[in-house]
Write a protein that holds these residues in place. Structure first.
Motif, PDB file in Angstrom:
ATOM      1  N   LEU A 154       0.828  -1.200   0.000  1.00  0.00           N
ATOM      2  CA  LEU A 154       0.000   0.000   0.000  1.00  0.00           C
ATOM      3  C   LEU A 154       0.871   1.261   0.000  1.00  0.00           C
ATOM      4  N   LYS A 155       1.916   1.258   0.832  1.00  0.00           N
ATOM      5  CA  LYS A 155       2.802   2.421   0.901  1.00  0.00           C
ATOM      6  C   LYS A 155       3.512   2.644  -0.435  1.00  0.00           C
ATOM      7  N   LYS A 156       3.964   1.571  -1.061  1.00  0.00           N
ATOM      8  CA  LYS A 156       4.709   1.679  -2.316  1.00  0.00           C
ATOM      9  C   LYS A 156       3.805   2.037  -3.512  1.00  0.00           C
ATOM     10  N   ASN A 157       2.628   1.415  -3.591  1.00  0.00           N
ATOM     11  CA  ASN A 157       1.802   1.530  -4.797  1.00  0.00           C
ATOM     12  C   ASN A 157       0.615   2.484  -4.705  1.00  0.00           C
ATOM     13  N   ILE A 158       0.212   2.845  -3.483  1.00  0.00           N
ATOM     14  CA  ILE A 158      -1.005   3.648  -3.317  1.00  0.00           C
ATOM     15  C   ILE A 158      -0.712   5.058  -2.805  1.00  0.00           C
ATOM     16  N   CYS A 159       0.153   5.159  -1.804  1.00  0.00           N
ATOM     17  CA  CYS A 159       0.404   6.453  -1.154  1.00  0.00           C
ATOM     18  C   CYS A 159       0.752   7.562  -2.146  1.00  0.00           C
ATOM     19  N   GLY A 160      -0.082   8.612  -2.141  1.00  0.00           N
ATOM     20  CA  GLY A 160       0.154   9.772  -2.998  1.00  0.00           C
ATOM     21  C   GLY A 160      -0.144   9.513  -4.470  1.00  0.00           C
ATOM     22  N   LYS A 161      -0.581   8.321  -4.812  1.00  0.00           N
ATOM     23  CA  LYS A 161      -0.805   7.976  -6.224  1.00  0.00           C
ATOM     24  C   LYS A 161      -2.266   7.678  -6.539  1.00  0.00           C
ATOM     25  N   VAL A 162      -2.988   7.130  -5.561  1.00  0.00           N
ATOM     26  CA  VAL A 162      -4.359   6.671  -5.797  1.00  0.00           C
ATOM     27  C   VAL A 162      -5.278   7.203  -4.698  1.00  0.00           C
ATOM     28  N   THR A 163      -6.477   7.597  -5.103  1.00  0.00           N
ATOM     29  CA  THR A 163      -7.502   8.027  -4.159  1.00  0.00           C
ATOM     30  C   THR A 163      -8.734   7.151  -4.354  1.00  0.00           C
ATOM     31  N   ARG A 164      -9.298   6.703  -3.249  1.00  0.00           N
ATOM     32  CA  ARG A 164     -10.524   5.898  -3.295  1.00  0.00           C
ATOM     33  C   ARG A 164     -11.710   6.825  -3.067  1.00  0.00           C
ATOM     34  N   VAL A 165     -12.771   6.624  -3.893  1.00  0.00           N
ATOM     35  CA  VAL A 165     -14.004   7.395  -3.771  1.00  0.00           C
ATOM     36  C   VAL A 165     -15.156   6.403  -3.647  1.00  0.00           C
ATOM     37  N   LEU A 166     -15.867   6.469  -2.534  1.00  0.00           N
ATOM     38  CA  LEU A 166     -17.007   5.588  -2.321  1.00  0.00           C
ATOM     39  C   LEU A 166     -18.158   5.991  -3.231  1.00  0.00           C
ATOM     40  N   VAL A 167     -18.857   5.011  -3.816  1.00  0.00           N
ATOM     41  CA  VAL A 167     -20.081   5.297  -4.573  1.00  0.00           C
ATOM     42  C   VAL A 167     -21.174   5.536  -3.529  1.00  0.00           C
ATOM     43  N   PRO A 168     -21.728   6.752  -3.477  1.00  0.00           N
ATOM     44  CA  PRO A 168     -22.718   7.079  -2.442  1.00  0.00           C
ATOM     45  C   PRO A 168     -23.900   6.110  -2.436  1.00  0.00           C
ATOM     46  N   GLY A 169     -24.288   5.697  -1.236  1.00  0.00           N
ATOM     47  CA  GLY A 169     -25.453   4.837  -1.073  1.00  0.00           C
ATOM     48  C   GLY A 169     -25.237   3.376  -1.438  1.00  0.00           C
ATOM     49  N   SER A 170     -23.998   2.984  -1.732  1.00  0.00           N
ATOM     50  CA  SER A 170     -23.763   1.611  -2.201  1.00  0.00           C
ATOM     51  C   SER A 170     -23.446   0.615  -1.087  1.00  0.00           C
ATOM     52  N   ILE A 171     -23.166   1.092   0.107  1.00  0.00           N
ATOM     53  CA  ILE A 171     -22.753   0.176   1.179  1.00  0.00           C
ATOM     54  C   ILE A 171     -23.944  -0.602   1.738  1.00  0.00           C
ATOM     55  N   GLU A 172     -23.730  -1.921   1.861  1.00  0.00           N
ATOM     56  CA  GLU A 172     -24.661  -2.809   2.552  1.00  0.00           C
ATOM     57  C   GLU A 172     -23.885  -3.466   3.685  1.00  0.00           C
ATOM     58  N   VAL A 173     -24.536  -3.654   4.814  1.00  0.00           N
ATOM     59  CA  VAL A 173     -23.877  -4.251   5.981  1.00  0.00           C
ATOM     60  C   VAL A 173     -24.751  -5.382   6.509  1.00  0.00           C
ATOM     61  N   TYR A 174     -24.116  -6.531   6.727  1.00  0.00           N
ATOM     62  CA  TYR A 174     -24.816  -7.703   7.230  1.00  0.00           C
ATOM     63  C   TYR A 174     -24.113  -8.203   8.490  1.00  0.00           C
ATOM     64  N   PRO A 175     -24.870  -8.461   9.552  1.00  0.00           N
ATOM     65  CA  PRO A 175     -24.245  -8.917  10.806  1.00  0.00           C
ATOM     66  C   PRO A 175     -23.756 -10.357  10.719  1.00  0.00           C
ATOM     67  N   ILE A 176     -22.674 -10.618  11.406  1.00  0.00           N
ATOM     68  CA  ILE A 176     -22.219 -11.991  11.663  1.00  0.00           C
ATOM     69  C   ILE A 176     -22.342 -12.142  13.170  1.00  0.00           C
ATOM     70  N   GLY A 177     -23.370 -12.857  13.588  1.00  0.00           N
ATOM     71  CA  GLY A 177     -23.759 -12.942  14.997  1.00  0.00           C
ATOM     72  C   GLY A 177     -22.622 -13.075  15.990  1.00  0.00           C
ATOM     73  N   ASN A 178     -22.589 -12.186  16.956  1.00  0.00           N
ATOM     74  CA  ASN A 178     -21.614 -12.187  18.054  1.00  0.00           C
ATOM     75  C   ASN A 178     -20.163 -12.213  17.582  1.00  0.00           C
ATOM     76  N   TRP A 179     -19.908 -11.743  16.387  1.00  0.00           N
ATOM     77  CA  TRP A 179     -18.532 -11.748  15.896  1.00  0.00           C
ATOM     78  C   TRP A 179     -18.179 -10.459  15.157  1.00  0.00           C
ATOM     79  N   GLY A 180     -19.043 -10.024  14.234  1.00  0.00           N
ATOM     80  CA  GLY A 180     -18.716  -8.840  13.447  1.00  0.00           C
ATOM     81  C   GLY A 180     -19.734  -8.572  12.368  1.00  0.00           C
ATOM     82  N   ALA A 181     -19.228  -8.217  11.185  1.00  0.00           N
ATOM     83  CA  ALA A 181     -20.125  -7.836  10.096  1.00  0.00           C
ATOM     84  C   ALA A 181     -19.425  -7.996   8.750  1.00  0.00           C
ATOM     85  N   VAL A 182     -20.244  -8.082   7.717  1.00  0.00           N
ATOM     86  CA  VAL A 182     -19.756  -8.079   6.341  1.00  0.00           C
ATOM     87  C   VAL A 182     -20.230  -6.791   5.698  1.00  0.00           C
ATOM     88  N   GLU A 183     -19.307  -6.104   5.069  1.00  0.00           N
ATOM     89  CA  GLU A 183     -19.614  -4.879   4.329  1.00  0.00           C
ATOM     90  C   GLU A 183     -19.438  -5.172   2.842  1.00  0.00           C
TER      91      GLU A 183
END
Length: 195
Positions: free
Chosen positions: A125-154
């Motif tokens: 990431l430091k070598k290939n992304i830093c200062g070279k690439v920017t991430r832009v989220l597509v608005p409204g595209s995130i979905e989140v699903y629970p994984i019971g008593n452990w976490g979530a999937v995005e």
């Protein structure tokens, strides 16, 4: 009695320069507009096709998928963590990225393959992304699903701007992140990045 058939131009029923078939019988004229039958049949066919398309479109809109989170609190927490992580990604904050990635990270990239070393991932990431690439989220595209008593999937869509090639964002790409929740800390344990 004898029936005679003759082709004649009959102007009150004329369709442009088309001819109508006229049959003569005793005391009455029967007009058989062969061209008009074709137009009426074509019009009826268009009407039936239009109706079928509208029914299909109506059925599809009723079956259209719309996402609604099971838990708004969980959804908000993951959207917040996505923002924290990608702010660090876009600003080359390696300490924050290191804190968010679990030591047991598995990063699946459709072009680069599987990476299981947290340090190798951070170095890449430091070598290939830093200062070279920017991430832009597509608005409204995130979905989140629970994984019971452990976490979530995005699951979501994002674009990337490769500043060395163009300032135009890429086409939307899908990503999947598995988040683990321990105490009050969220960490990324798995990433699937599809371009």
């Amino acid at each position: 009695m004898k029936i005679r058939r003759k082709t004649a131009t009959f102007s009150p029923f004329r369709l442009s320069n088309s001819r109508l078939l006229v049959s003569y019988t005793i005391g009455q004229i029967i007009i058989k507009p062969t061209i008009m039958k074709k137009h009426i049949l074509s019009g009826f066919l268009i009407l039936v096709i239009t109706f079928a398309i509208s029914l299909t479109a109506s059925a599809q809109s009723k079956d259209a998928y719309t996402y609604k989170p099971e838990s708004q609190e969980l959804y908000n927490a993951i959207v917040h963590m996505d923002s924290v992580y990608f702010n660090a990604y876009n600003t080359c904050d390696m300490a924050t990225q290191a804190a968010i990635y679990a030591d047991s990270i598995e990063f699946y990239h459709d072009k680069g393959g599987l990476m299981t070393s947290k340090q190798d991932l951070l170095d890449a990431l430091k070598k290939n992304i830093c200062g070279k690439v920017t991430r832009v989220l597509v608005p409204g595209s995130i979905e989140v699903y629970p994984i019971g008593n452990w976490g979530a999937v995005e699951i979501g869509l994002h674009r990337f701007i490769n500043h060395q090639e163009s300032e135009t964002p890429s086409k939307p790409d899908k990503f999947i992140v598995v988040w683990r929740h321990r105490g009050d800390k969220w960490q990324i344990t798995r990433v699937i990045s599809l371009h």
